[in-house]
Write an enzyme that holds these catalytic residues in place. Structure first.
Site, PDB file in Angstrom:
ATOM      1  CE  LYS A  73      -3.671  22.246  -2.646  1.00 38.36           C
ATOM      2  NZ  LYS A  73      -3.961  22.196  -4.083  1.00 38.36           N
ATOM      3  CB  THR A 126      -6.521  38.017   1.096  1.00 44.88           C
ATOM      4  OG1 THR A 126      -5.342  38.648   0.573  1.00 44.88           O
ATOM      5  CG2 THR A 126      -6.805  38.556   2.488  1.00 44.88           C
ATOM      6  CB  VAL A 184      -7.490  30.348   0.671  1.00 49.30           C
ATOM      7  CG1 VAL A 184      -6.840  29.049   1.116  1.00 49.30           C
ATOM      8  CG2 VAL A 184      -8.687  30.056  -0.223  1.00 49.30           C
ATOM      9  CD  GLU A 241       5.011  36.068   0.171  1.00 52.07           C
ATOM     10  OE1 GLU A 241       4.482  37.143  -0.175  1.00 52.07           O
ATOM     11  OE2 GLU A 241       6.116  36.000   0.717  1.00 52.07           O
ATOM     12  CB  CYS A 284       0.174  38.484  -6.133  1.00 53.25           C
ATOM     13  SG  CYS A 284       1.867  37.959  -6.400  1.00 53.25           S
ATOM     14  CD  GLU A 314      -5.554  39.663  -5.903  1.00 52.50           C
ATOM     15  OE1 GLU A 314      -6.133  38.816  -5.217  1.00 52.50           O
ATOM     16  OE2 GLU A 314      -4.327  39.681  -6.070  1.00 52.50           O
TER      17      GLU A 314
HETATM   18  P1  NAD Z   1      -6.409  30.150  -3.824  1.00 52.33           P
HETATM   19  O1  NAD Z   1      -6.272  30.799  -2.503  1.00 52.33           O
HETATM   20  O2  NAD Z   1      -7.746  29.799  -4.315  1.00 52.33           O
HETATM   21  O3  NAD Z   1      -5.585  28.784  -3.867  1.00 52.33           O
HETATM   22  C1  NAD Z   1      -4.213  28.739  -3.543  1.00 52.33           C
HETATM   23  C2  NAD Z   1      -3.860  27.327  -3.120  1.00 52.33           C
HETATM   24  O4  NAD Z   1      -4.544  27.030  -1.900  1.00 52.33           O
HETATM   25  C3  NAD Z   1      -4.275  26.250  -4.096  1.00 52.33           C
HETATM   26  O5  NAD Z   1      -3.292  25.227  -4.118  1.00 52.33           O
HETATM   27  C4  NAD Z   1      -5.573  25.739  -3.487  1.00 52.33           C
HETATM   28  O6  NAD Z   1      -5.854  24.407  -3.868  1.00 52.33           O
HETATM   29  C5  NAD Z   1      -5.254  25.818  -2.010  1.00 52.33           C
HETATM   30  N1  NAD Z   1      -6.417  25.889  -1.126  1.00 52.33           N
HETATM   31  C6  NAD Z   1      -7.668  26.329  -1.416  1.00 52.33           C
HETATM   32  N2  NAD Z   1      -8.472  26.221  -0.331  1.00 52.33           N
HETATM   33  C7  NAD Z   1      -7.708  25.717   0.657  1.00 52.33           C
HETATM   34  C8  NAD Z   1      -7.944  25.398   2.040  1.00 52.33           C
HETATM   35  N3  NAD Z   1      -9.150  25.583   2.611  1.00 52.33           N
HETATM   36  N4  NAD Z   1      -6.940  24.913   2.778  1.00 52.33           N
HETATM   37  C9  NAD Z   1      -5.711  24.751   2.236  1.00 52.33           C
HETATM   38  N5  NAD Z   1      -5.413  25.020   0.942  1.00 52.33           N
HETATM   39  C10 NAD Z   1      -6.401  25.502   0.169  1.00 52.33           C
HETATM   40  O7  NAD Z   1      -5.631  31.102  -4.818  1.00 52.33           O
HETATM   41  P2  NAD Z   1      -5.479  30.966  -6.397  1.00 52.33           P
HETATM   42  O8  NAD Z   1      -6.808  31.297  -6.991  1.00 52.33           O
HETATM   43  O9  NAD Z   1      -4.832  29.673  -6.755  1.00 52.33           O
HETATM   44  O10 NAD Z   1      -4.412  32.112  -6.692  1.00 52.33           O
HETATM   45  C11 NAD Z   1      -4.779  33.431  -6.833  1.00 52.33           C
HETATM   46  C12 NAD Z   1      -4.485  34.231  -5.579  1.00 52.33           C
HETATM   47  O11 NAD Z   1      -3.127  34.045  -5.187  1.00 52.33           O
HETATM   48  C13 NAD Z   1      -4.638  35.723  -5.777  1.00 52.33           C
HETATM   49  O12 NAD Z   1      -5.325  36.298  -4.692  1.00 52.33           O
HETATM   50  C14 NAD Z   1      -3.211  36.228  -5.804  1.00 52.33           C
HETATM   51  O13 NAD Z   1      -3.051  37.559  -5.457  1.00 52.33           O
HETATM   52  C15 NAD Z   1      -2.544  35.300  -4.892  1.00 52.33           C
HETATM   53  N6  NAD Z   1      -1.093  35.268  -5.152  1.00 52.33           N
HETATM   54  C16 NAD Z   1      -0.244  35.876  -4.272  1.00 52.33           C
HETATM   55  C17 NAD Z   1       1.112  35.880  -4.519  1.00 52.33           C
HETATM   56  C18 NAD Z   1       2.068  36.530  -3.559  1.00 52.33           C
HETATM   57  O14 NAD Z   1       3.252  36.223  -3.621  1.00 52.33           O
HETATM   58  N7  NAD Z   1       1.624  37.385  -2.663  1.00 52.33           N
HETATM   59  C19 NAD Z   1       1.611  35.288  -5.664  1.00 52.33           C
HETATM   60  C20 NAD Z   1       0.722  34.688  -6.536  1.00 52.33           C
HETATM   61  C21 NAD Z   1      -0.640  34.664  -6.271  1.00 52.33           C
END
Ligand code: NAD
Length: 465
Positions: free
Chosen positions: A164, A219, A221, A239, A273, A366
């Site tokens: 997804k 973090t 979600v 992650e 990230c 962040e």
């Molecule tokens: P997000 O948490 O909003 O969404 C990530 C994914 O989760 C998306 O596909 C989203 O549709 C899905 N999602 C959202 N709500 C959900 C739920 N209730 N249940 C299941 N899935 C759900 O994050 P984002 O805005 O897409 O990305 C930014 C974040 O990702 C930042 O905090 C960043 O630090 C983190 N990130 C971490 C890494 C790492 O490797 N540690 C890498 C890239 C991004």
């Protein structure tokens, strides 16, 4: 284009935007929870045959996928650059990493994975078994690269997957699933469901036939996924976010540290990230460092992701731009800023804040945008204390010519991946993941495979029948 890549029924449309123009780049079917169920059922059906693929055959197919992606590298890179608003050169690097990741894990099916353990009365040995159907949930900042970090080890270990992607950036994942199928991947092994996290992602997490969730995202979600997954005792790897520190000691090559700093925090418009968004500088070197950083930030070429030489694009969405702007309110301590183009696009100028109060949101949270804080420190102990003063622990850098100190500080800073005199902490062949609330589990390198398989112990009696 079908949301599951297999003609599954979908109900609504999803407009996918181009952040540098604010225009619709593509309109695709928007998947819902029912489509997730269809995709999971297909993955369940495909699992036994994929699990039983002979190792060399599975390895060969993964190499075929790598080669097929490599053939399409330019088209995929342009699609990624337009959809995620990232410089084309960066997107080429990321699709190159997808190729590299599939090649790396293609080596795994034919490598030994078990142990033999001496026991009385027979022979005990371990094998690694795939988990079954794995749900992959990915963010919008490095869409296909992060998907590949999960897809390649999951497939190499013999799992089938439902991916997804983030709703804002589903296009390269959908294209990837077509490329993989054309390369010979059997139907149902990779299923892509492009829909909202709150419905599709949640359904994957609660689905009883999904054995594990590999999640990259915020973090917040991640926490909810860990809680929800507990009800089916799913395995989870997370992650999550970061607030990494770049630590610059006065004895460092200050020119090199200052020249590298903008890339480490403004790369991908700060939506990284691993962004070194807290730059800690030894007090005695602060003025010199800032004098060198200012022209480097002002020289950043911010603009059209597809134009030659662009180093930073727009933010992903209007909402993200508003969120980032909230960290730089009127009266914020702006030391200097870079430039942004006029006209449409979710632009935000690279911004350096200094001096900043320790409890300022820009120091604690962040930002996920092109905003860096510069904080002076007194000595080594103070640097470590500041670096660790965060709920996160993902990445970081240490700049010094003192090797012993570099190693001391590297051991003392609580993060999962650090670099010394460099800002590069992500490689296909080395493990990557977080300490503290940056998550758990490791991706990439040899360790990722452990997260997509379980250990089985078999005892064969040599006594009696
Ligand atoms: P997000 O948490 O909003 O969404 C990530 C994914 O989760 C998306 O596909 C989203 O549709 C899905 N999602 C959202 N709500 C959900 C739920 N209730 N249940 C299941 N899935 C759900 O994050 P984002 O805005 O897409 O990305 C930014 C974040 O990702 C930042 O905090 C960043 O630090 C983190 N990130 C971490 C890494 C790492 O490797 N540690 C890498 C890239 C991004």
């Amino acid at each position: 284009m079908s949301s599951t890549g297999d003609g599954a029924a979908v109900s609504e449309e999803l407009n996918v935007l181009e952040p540098s123009t604010e225009r619709v780049l593509d309109t695709i079917p928007r998947a819902n929870a029912g489509d997730v169920d269809v995709a999971v059922a297909r993955a369940v059906a495909a699992f036994p045959a994929w699990r039983d693929f002979a190792p060399a055959r599975r390895a060969g197919l993964m190499r075929e996928i790598a080669t097929a992606v490599e053939r399409e590298l330019e088209d995929l890179a342009v699609l990624e650059a337009r959809n995620a608003g990232k410089p084309l050169a960066d997107a080429r690097g990321e699709i190159g990493m997808v190729v590299e990741t599939f090649r790396y894990y293609a080596g795994s099916p034919e490598r030994p994975h078990g142990e033999t353990i001496p026991v009385a009365g027979g022979q005990a040995f371990t094998v690694r078994e795939p988990l079954g159907v794995v749900g992959l949930i990915t963010p919008w900042n490095f869409p296909l690269a992060i998907a590949a970090w999960k897809l390649a080890p999951a497939l190499a270990a013999g799992n089938t997957v439902v991916l997804k992607p983030a709703q804002l950036t589903p296009l390269t994942a959908l294209r990837f699933s077509e490329i993989a199928r054309e390369a010979g991947l059997p139907d149902g092994v990779v299923n892509v469901v492009a829909g909202p996290g709150g419905t599709c992602g949640r359904r994957l997490v609660e689905h009883p036939d999904v054995a594990k969730i590999a999640f990259t995202g915020s973090t917040e979600v991640g926490r909810s996924i860990a809680a929800e997954a507990a009800s089916t005792l799913k395995r989870v790897t997370l992650e999550l976010g970061g607030k990494s520190a770049g630590i610059v000691f006065a004895d460092a090559d200050i020119e090199a540290a200052a020249a590298a700093a903008p890339g480490a925090v403004f790369g991908n418009a700060g939506q990284d990230c691993c962004a070194r968004s807290r730059i800690l500088v030894e007090q005695s070197a602060l003025d010199r460092f800032m004098d060198l950083l200012e022209p480097a930030v002002k020289a950043l070429r911010v603009g059209d992701p597809l134009a030659d030489g662009t180093q930073m694009g727009p933010l992903i969405s209007a909402g993200q731009r508003d969120a980032v702007a909230g960290f730089v309110p009127a009266g914020a301590p702006i030391a200097f800023r870079g430039n942004v183009p006029d006209g449409p696009g979710y632009w935000f100028a690279p911004t350096v804040l200094c001096p900043v109060a320790p409890d300022d949101r820009a120091v604690r949270e962040e930002i996920f945008g092109p905003v860096a804080v510069v904080i002076p420190f007194r000595d080594e102990a103070h640097a470590v204390e500041l670096a660790n003063d965060t709920i996160y622990g993902l990445s970081g850098s240490i700049w010094t010519r003192d090797g012993a100190r570099a190693l001391r500080v590297a051991r003392a800073v609580q993060t999962g991946a650090l670099s010394i005199n460099s800002n590069n902490s992500v490689r296909v062949s080395t493990p990557f993941g977080g300490f503290k609330q940056s998550g758990y589990g490791r991706e990439l390198g040899p360790h990722a495979l452990d997260a997509y398989s379980d250990v089985k112990t078999i005892f064969y009696s040599t006594e009696g029948a």
